[in-house]
Design a protein around this motif. Structure first.
Motif, PDB file in Angstrom:
ATOM      1  N   ARG A 150     -13.354   4.281  -2.092  1.00 29.33           N
ATOM      2  CA  ARG A 150     -12.068   4.316  -1.396  1.00 29.33           C
ATOM      3  C   ARG A 150     -11.180   5.374  -2.033  1.00 29.33           C
ATOM      4  N   MET A 151     -10.350   6.001  -1.222  1.00 30.34           N
ATOM      5  CA  MET A 151      -9.358   6.951  -1.723  1.00 30.34           C
ATOM      6  C   MET A 151      -8.353   7.209  -0.613  1.00 30.34           C
ATOM      7  N   LEU A 152      -7.108   7.330  -0.977  1.00 30.02           N
ATOM      8  CA  LEU A 152      -6.069   7.721  -0.025  1.00 30.02           C
ATOM      9  C   LEU A 152      -5.022   8.533  -0.788  1.00 30.02           C
ATOM     10  N   LEU A 205     -11.785   9.186  11.733  1.00 19.56           N
ATOM     11  CA  LEU A 205     -10.529   9.601  11.106  1.00 19.56           C
ATOM     12  C   LEU A 205     -10.555  11.074  10.728  1.00 19.56           C
ATOM     13  N   SER A 206     -11.697  11.554  10.257  1.00 15.33           N
ATOM     14  CA  SER A 206     -11.819  12.966   9.895  1.00 15.33           C
ATOM     15  C   SER A 206     -11.663  13.864  11.118  1.00 15.33           C
ATOM     16  N   LEU A 207     -12.302  13.482  12.216  1.00 11.40           N
ATOM     17  CA  LEU A 207     -12.179  14.261  13.444  1.00 11.40           C
ATOM     18  C   LEU A 207     -10.741  14.239  13.958  1.00 11.40           C
ATOM     19  N   GLU A 208     -10.079  13.084  13.849  1.00  7.85           N
ATOM     20  CA  GLU A 208      -8.677  13.006  14.261  1.00  7.85           C
ATOM     21  C   GLU A 208      -7.794  13.921  13.411  1.00  7.85           C
ATOM     22  N   ASP A 209      -8.043  13.942  12.089  1.00  7.74           N
ATOM     23  CA  ASP A 209      -7.283  14.863  11.232  1.00  7.74           C
ATOM     24  C   ASP A 209      -7.362  16.290  11.770  1.00  7.74           C
ATOM     25  N   ALA A 210      -8.591  16.706  12.072  1.00  7.33           N
ATOM     26  CA  ALA A 210      -8.805  18.073  12.544  1.00  7.33           C
ATOM     27  C   ALA A 210      -8.049  18.325  13.848  1.00  7.33           C
ATOM     28  N   VAL A 261      -3.965   6.365   9.138  1.00  4.62           N
ATOM     29  CA  VAL A 261      -5.106   6.287   8.236  1.00  4.62           C
ATOM     30  C   VAL A 261      -4.972   5.123   7.259  1.00  4.62           C
ATOM     31  N   ARG A 262      -3.761   4.894   6.723  1.00  5.11           N
ATOM     32  CA  ARG A 262      -3.593   3.855   5.705  1.00  5.11           C
ATOM     33  C   ARG A 262      -4.078   2.483   6.175  1.00  5.11           C
ATOM     34  N   PRO A 263      -3.662   1.988   7.356  1.00  5.32           N
ATOM     35  CA  PRO A 263      -4.140   0.652   7.745  1.00  5.32           C
ATOM     36  C   PRO A 263      -5.655   0.574   7.938  1.00  5.32           C
ATOM     37  N   VAL A 264      -6.279   1.680   8.325  1.00  7.04           N
ATOM     38  CA  VAL A 264      -7.741   1.666   8.487  1.00  7.04           C
ATOM     39  C   VAL A 264      -8.419   1.596   7.122  1.00  7.04           C
ATOM     40  N   VAL A 265      -7.944   2.397   6.174  1.00  8.95           N
ATOM     41  CA  VAL A 265      -8.508   2.346   4.828  1.00  8.95           C
ATOM     42  C   VAL A 265      -8.318   0.956   4.230  1.00  8.95           C
ATOM     43  N   GLU A 266      -7.118   0.414   4.351  1.00  3.96           N
ATOM     44  CA  GLU A 266      -6.843  -0.893   3.756  1.00  3.96           C
ATOM     45  C   GLU A 266      -7.666  -1.994   4.413  1.00  3.96           C
ATOM     46  N   ALA A 267      -7.807  -1.957   5.726  1.00 11.07           N
ATOM     47  CA  ALA A 267      -8.605  -2.976   6.408  1.00 11.07           C
ATOM     48  C   ALA A 267     -10.078  -2.850   6.046  1.00 11.07           C
ATOM     49  N   SER A 268     -10.578  -1.626   5.968  1.00 10.29           N
ATOM     50  CA  SER A 268     -11.983  -1.415   5.626  1.00 10.29           C
ATOM     51  C   SER A 268     -12.289  -1.950   4.228  1.00 10.29           C
ATOM     52  N   VAL A 314     -11.878 -12.014   9.484  1.00 10.74           N
ATOM     53  CA  VAL A 314     -12.462 -10.690   9.700  1.00 10.74           C
ATOM     54  C   VAL A 314     -12.328 -10.264  11.160  1.00 10.74           C
ATOM     55  N   PRO A 315     -12.689 -11.124  12.139  1.00 12.58           N
ATOM     56  CA  PRO A 315     -12.539 -10.683  13.545  1.00 12.58           C
ATOM     57  C   PRO A 315     -11.108 -10.307  13.893  1.00 12.58           C
ATOM     58  N   GLY A 316     -10.130 -11.068  13.391  1.00 15.25           N
ATOM     59  CA  GLY A 316      -8.738 -10.770  13.698  1.00 15.25           C
ATOM     60  C   GLY A 316      -8.292  -9.446  13.112  1.00 15.25           C
ATOM     61  N   LEU A 317      -8.664  -9.195  11.858  1.00 12.36           N
ATOM     62  CA  LEU A 317      -8.288  -7.935  11.227  1.00 12.36           C
ATOM     63  C   LEU A 317      -8.947  -6.757  11.937  1.00 12.36           C
ATOM     64  N   MET A 318     -10.216  -6.910  12.300  1.00 10.67           N
ATOM     65  CA  MET A 318     -10.905  -5.843  13.019  1.00 10.67           C
ATOM     66  C   MET A 318     -10.241  -5.577  14.360  1.00 10.67           C
ATOM     67  N   ALA A 319      -9.914  -6.633  15.092  1.00 10.93           N
ATOM     68  CA  ALA A 319      -9.319  -6.472  16.421  1.00 10.93           C
ATOM     69  C   ALA A 319      -7.960  -5.793  16.337  1.00 10.93           C
ATOM     70  N   ARG A 320      -7.137  -6.201  15.361  1.00 16.23           N
ATOM     71  CA  ARG A 320      -5.810  -5.586  15.222  1.00 16.23           C
ATOM     72  C   ARG A 320      -5.929  -4.107  14.884  1.00 16.23           C
ATOM     73  N   THR A 321      -6.852  -3.784  13.997  1.00 17.46           N
ATOM     74  CA  THR A 321      -7.006  -2.384  13.581  1.00 17.46           C
ATOM     75  C   THR A 321      -7.533  -1.529  14.722  1.00 17.46           C
ATOM     76  N   MET A 322      -8.558  -2.013  15.403  1.00 18.49           N
ATOM     77  CA  MET A 322      -9.145  -1.222  16.475  1.00 18.49           C
ATOM     78  C   MET A 322      -8.194  -1.092  17.659  1.00 18.49           C
ATOM     79  N   THR A 323      -7.389  -2.116  17.927  1.00 19.32           N
ATOM     80  CA  THR A 323      -6.396  -2.013  19.005  1.00 19.32           C
ATOM     81  C   THR A 323      -5.392  -0.904  18.704  1.00 19.32           C
ATOM     82  N   MET A 324      -4.967  -0.793  17.451  1.00 22.50           N
ATOM     83  CA  MET A 324      -4.061   0.293  17.044  1.00 22.50           C
ATOM     84  C   MET A 324      -4.675   1.648  17.331  1.00 22.50           C
ATOM     85  N   LEU A 325      -5.982   1.768  17.123  1.00 21.29           N
ATOM     86  CA  LEU A 325      -6.648   3.060  17.274  1.00 21.29           C
ATOM     87  C   LEU A 325      -6.821   3.492  18.729  1.00 21.29           C
TER      88      LEU A 325
END
Length: 376
Positions: free
Chosen positions: A272-274, A304-309, A338-345, A361-372
């Motif tokens: 992990r790194m941010l 996330l890398s492709l989105e950065d680009a 990026v931060r919420p994805v790194v933290e959730a992962s 786990v399902p709830g955290l995944m759903a919230r994160t993916m909905t944001m994306l």
């Protein structure tokens, strides 16, 4: 006619290739250097591309080739170690309703598609080349290369990955840290019945899973606590992965029978790194794994890398100055996503390490993916 702005892209992975293509489309003169002579054209087993990654690949103009080369699906199965399917969860279409939720693909195939796009863009490419020194002033960056030549650029984009030498060279001291987990990966023939990702929790590993990558291939992976790599000679890799995989049922016996060549098995720790505060120093800016990394528990690293680009290229394509304010705005736009994805992962993996059985786990995944689903 005005002189085109010039950019050096350091690193020819997903982020570097994508930003090179997008900047060339905007009329920027781009040089791309890659340390590996083969442009990483054969490295890796498989990759899971979710909708927000596919959205950027479509913007790059390579979606048709990705669709033809990969395997699209829309759900994930949760199984017991013996292969019994306990639940099937529909994937959230993070790229919008007109793209599949997920595409599995051979990683070398994706790299070839991106390499071809860079070549077609007109970017100048130099393989087996590193940036030995960077000297900045208010107008640009003077670069000395490993072959003794030099160049002058308005901006340098550091896309040189997790161990980025450029990140360290510009004084950013962040480094990847291990999370405590590691993953075995291998590419094998696809059993005919595998039409989605399945994940088994429990057994001798934390996770045993697989992802179809074409009509004939898939990649399989087993996640365990990280071990001292000095005690794992590469010649033992197939035996070690096969030993873990044998405990799983369903399609696993057919998969396990093909885990025979240690050269085809990859073993990697989760890191992990941010980078906080900013992703640039002067006229050198980080993208992709050079700025952030996380365990693949949400399969969002490449996305996330492709989105950065995509975001950086959009911001650089305007008529305004390439100054500190613009590059700081790039960071602020990306860090909120990026931060919420790194933290959730990381959290999903930590729950497993800690043996938390009632984790949402399902709830955290759903919230994160909905944001994306929102545009980056």
């Amino acid at each position: 006619m005005s002189t085109p702005r010039t950019v050096l892209v350091i690193g020819g992975g997903a982020a570097g290739n994508a930003v090179a293509v997008l900047l060339r489309r905007a009329g920027v003169a781009v040089d791309l250097i890659e340390a590996e002579d083969d442009w990483n054209a054969t490295a890796g087993s498989g990759i899971t591309l979710q909708g927000n990654a596919l959205r950027v690949l479509r913007e790059l103009g390579v979606w048709d080739r990705v669709r033809e080369s990969g395997f699209a699906f829309g759900s994930v199965g949760i199984t017991a170690p013996d292969g019994t399917v306990l639940h099937e969860q529909r994937d959230i279409r993070t790229g919008g309703g007109d793209l599949p939720a997920t595409v599995g693909m051979r990683r070398p195939r994706l790299q070839r598609v991106l390499i071809d796009a860079v070549r077609a863009s007109g970017a100048t490419v130099r393989l087996g080349t590193r940036a030995e020194s960077l000297e900045q002033d208010s107008d640009g960056v003077s670069v000395r290369f490993s072959d003794g030549t030099g160049g002058r650029y308005d901006l340098v984009v550091a896309a040189d990955g997790l161990g980025s030498a450029t990140r360290a060279a510009i004084g950013i001291t962040d480094k990847p840290e291990p999370t405590g987990m590691a993953i075995w990966r291998v590419a094998v023939p696809r059993p005919a019945g595998v039409v989605r990702t399945d994940l088994a929790y429990g057994g001798p590993a934390y996770i045993a899973g697989y992802c179809p990558t074409s009509d004939t291939t898939l990649y399989a992976y087993v996640v365990e606590a990280n071990r001292d790599r000095a005690c794992l000679p590469p010649a033992s890799y197939a035996d070690e992965m096969r030993r873990l995989a044998r405990a799983y049922g369903g399609f696993w016996p057919e998969i396990t029978a093909h885990i025979t060549d240690p050269a085809e098995v990859n073993y990697t720790w989760f890191d992990r790194m941010l980078v906080e505060g900013s992703w640039h120093r002067g006229r050198v800016v980080l993208v992709g794994d050079a700025a952030h990394c996380c365990p693949p528990t949400l399969a969002q690293g490449a996305a996330l890398s492709l989105e950065d680009a995509w975001v950086l290229a959009q911001m650089l394509s305007g008529a305004g100055p390439w100054d500190d304010a613009l590059l700081q705005a790039y960071y602020e736009r990306r860090i909120a996503r990026v931060r919420p994805v790194v933290e959730a992962s990381v959290q999903i993996g930590q729950w497993q390490l800690d043996g938390v059985r009632d984790a949402d786990v399902p709830g955290l995944m759903a919230r994160t993916m909905t944001m994306l689903r929102e545009l980056p």
